[in-house]
Motif scaffolding. Structure first.
Motif, PDB file in Angstrom:
ATOM      1  N   THR A  33       0.845  -1.182   0.000  1.00 27.28           N
ATOM      2  CA  THR A  33       0.000   0.000   0.000  1.00 27.28           C
ATOM      3  C   THR A  33       0.880   1.232   0.000  1.00 27.28           C
ATOM      4  O   THR A  33       1.889   1.295   0.700  1.00 27.28           O
ATOM      5  CB  THR A  33      -0.912   0.027   1.247  1.00 27.28           C
ATOM      6  OG1 THR A  33      -0.083  -0.029   2.405  1.00 27.28           O
ATOM      7  CG2 THR A  33      -1.868  -1.152   1.251  1.00 27.28           C
ATOM      8  N   ILE A  34       0.506   2.190  -0.785  1.00 26.05           N
ATOM      9  CA  ILE A  34       1.272   3.432  -0.882  1.00 26.05           C
ATOM     10  C   ILE A  34       0.463   4.524  -0.210  1.00 26.05           C
ATOM     11  O   ILE A  34      -0.710   4.738  -0.521  1.00 26.05           O
ATOM     12  CB  ILE A  34       1.556   3.787  -2.348  1.00 26.05           C
ATOM     13  CG1 ILE A  34       2.359   2.662  -2.995  1.00 26.05           C
ATOM     14  CG2 ILE A  34       2.272   5.115  -2.452  1.00 26.05           C
ATOM     15  CD1 ILE A  34       2.585   2.828  -4.459  1.00 26.05           C
ATOM     16  N   THR A  35       1.093   5.207   0.739  1.00 29.44           N
ATOM     17  CA  THR A  35       0.424   6.292   1.441  1.00 29.44           C
ATOM     18  C   THR A  35       1.081   7.606   1.071  1.00 29.44           C
ATOM     19  O   THR A  35       2.226   7.647   0.610  1.00 29.44           O
ATOM     20  CB  THR A  35       0.504   6.097   2.962  1.00 29.44           C
ATOM     21  OG1 THR A  35       1.882   6.046   3.333  1.00 29.44           O
ATOM     22  CG2 THR A  35      -0.188   4.808   3.383  1.00 29.44           C
ATOM     23  N   ALA A  36       0.371   8.660   1.288  1.00 29.98           N
ATOM     24  CA  ALA A  36       0.902   9.991   0.992  1.00 29.98           C
ATOM     25  C   ALA A  36       1.986  10.330   2.001  1.00 29.98           C
ATOM     26  O   ALA A  36       1.912   9.935   3.175  1.00 29.98           O
ATOM     27  CB  ALA A  36      -0.216  11.020   1.053  1.00 29.98           C
ATOM     28  N   PRO A  37       3.028  11.058   1.602  1.00 28.81           N
ATOM     29  CA  PRO A  37       4.083  11.422   2.550  1.00 28.81           C
ATOM     30  C   PRO A  37       3.567  12.374   3.610  1.00 28.81           C
ATOM     31  O   PRO A  37       2.644  13.152   3.377  1.00 28.81           O
ATOM     32  CB  PRO A  37       5.150  12.076   1.677  1.00 28.81           C
ATOM     33  CG  PRO A  37       4.425  12.523   0.455  1.00 28.81           C
ATOM     34  CD  PRO A  37       3.286  11.568   0.268  1.00 28.81           C
ATOM     35  N   ILE A  38       4.154  12.290   4.781  1.00 25.38           N
ATOM     36  CA  ILE A  38       3.781  13.158   5.893  1.00 25.38           C
ATOM     37  C   ILE A  38       4.418  14.517   5.665  1.00 25.38           C
ATOM     38  O   ILE A  38       5.633  14.606   5.443  1.00 25.38           O
ATOM     39  CB  ILE A  38       4.244  12.558   7.227  1.00 25.38           C
ATOM     40  CG1 ILE A  38       3.587  11.193   7.425  1.00 25.38           C
ATOM     41  CG2 ILE A  38       3.935  13.494   8.386  1.00 25.38           C
ATOM     42  CD1 ILE A  38       4.124  10.434   8.611  1.00 25.38           C
ATOM     43  N   PRO A  39       3.624  15.600   5.703  1.00 26.79           N
ATOM     44  CA  PRO A  39       4.213  16.920   5.457  1.00 26.79           C
ATOM     45  C   PRO A  39       5.147  17.318   6.589  1.00 26.79           C
ATOM     46  O   PRO A  39       4.938  16.972   7.751  1.00 26.79           O
ATOM     47  CB  PRO A  39       3.006  17.848   5.374  1.00 26.79           C
ATOM     48  CG  PRO A  39       1.916  17.139   6.112  1.00 26.79           C
ATOM     49  CD  PRO A  39       2.192  15.667   5.949  1.00 26.79           C
TER      50      PRO A  39
END
Length: 119
Positions: A33-39
């Motif tokens: 699963t690919i998640t969005a990077p943490i800002p």
């Protein structure tokens, strides 16, 4: 003539064939699963209170080779260990320690008289 030491394989022998067992196979891996990077956190300008440097609180350094200045201290095999307010507390701790470990050399150091009391 001598026969060679290597014998030809017999035609009557069949090779052993093994089949994999279901119990010994590993389960399939789940799909990645690919998640969005943490800002990254935004930079907050430091407040004037945060920019002042704090001086560390100086405490007396307790060392095992320097005798204490007050109270009664257990001296185990030539090293200062626990410090007590009264002689009775120090004697109690020394006798408990001596009963558990009779081979240790235990003394009580009296800082006021700068004398060692054997146990």
């Amino acid at each position: 003539m001598k026969s060679s030491s290597k014998a030809a394989p017999r035609a009557a022998e069949k090779p052993i064939v093994t089949t994999p067992r279901d119990a010994l196979t590993l389960p399939l891996k789940p799909a990645p699963t690919i998640t969005a990077p943490i800002p990254a956190p935004t930079a907050v300008p430091p407040t004037p209170a945060a920019t002042t440097t704090k001086q560390p609180v100086s405490r007396p350094v307790l060392r095992a080779d320097v005798p204490p200045e007050a109270g009664f201290t257990l001296q185990v095999d030539g090293h200062f260990k626990n410090q007590f307010e009264t002689l009775a507390q120090a004697k109690q701790a020394a006798t408990d320690l001596k009963s558990r470990f009779p081979i240790l050399r235990i003394e009580i150091y009296d800082a006021a008289k700068k004398a060692r009391l054997p146990i």
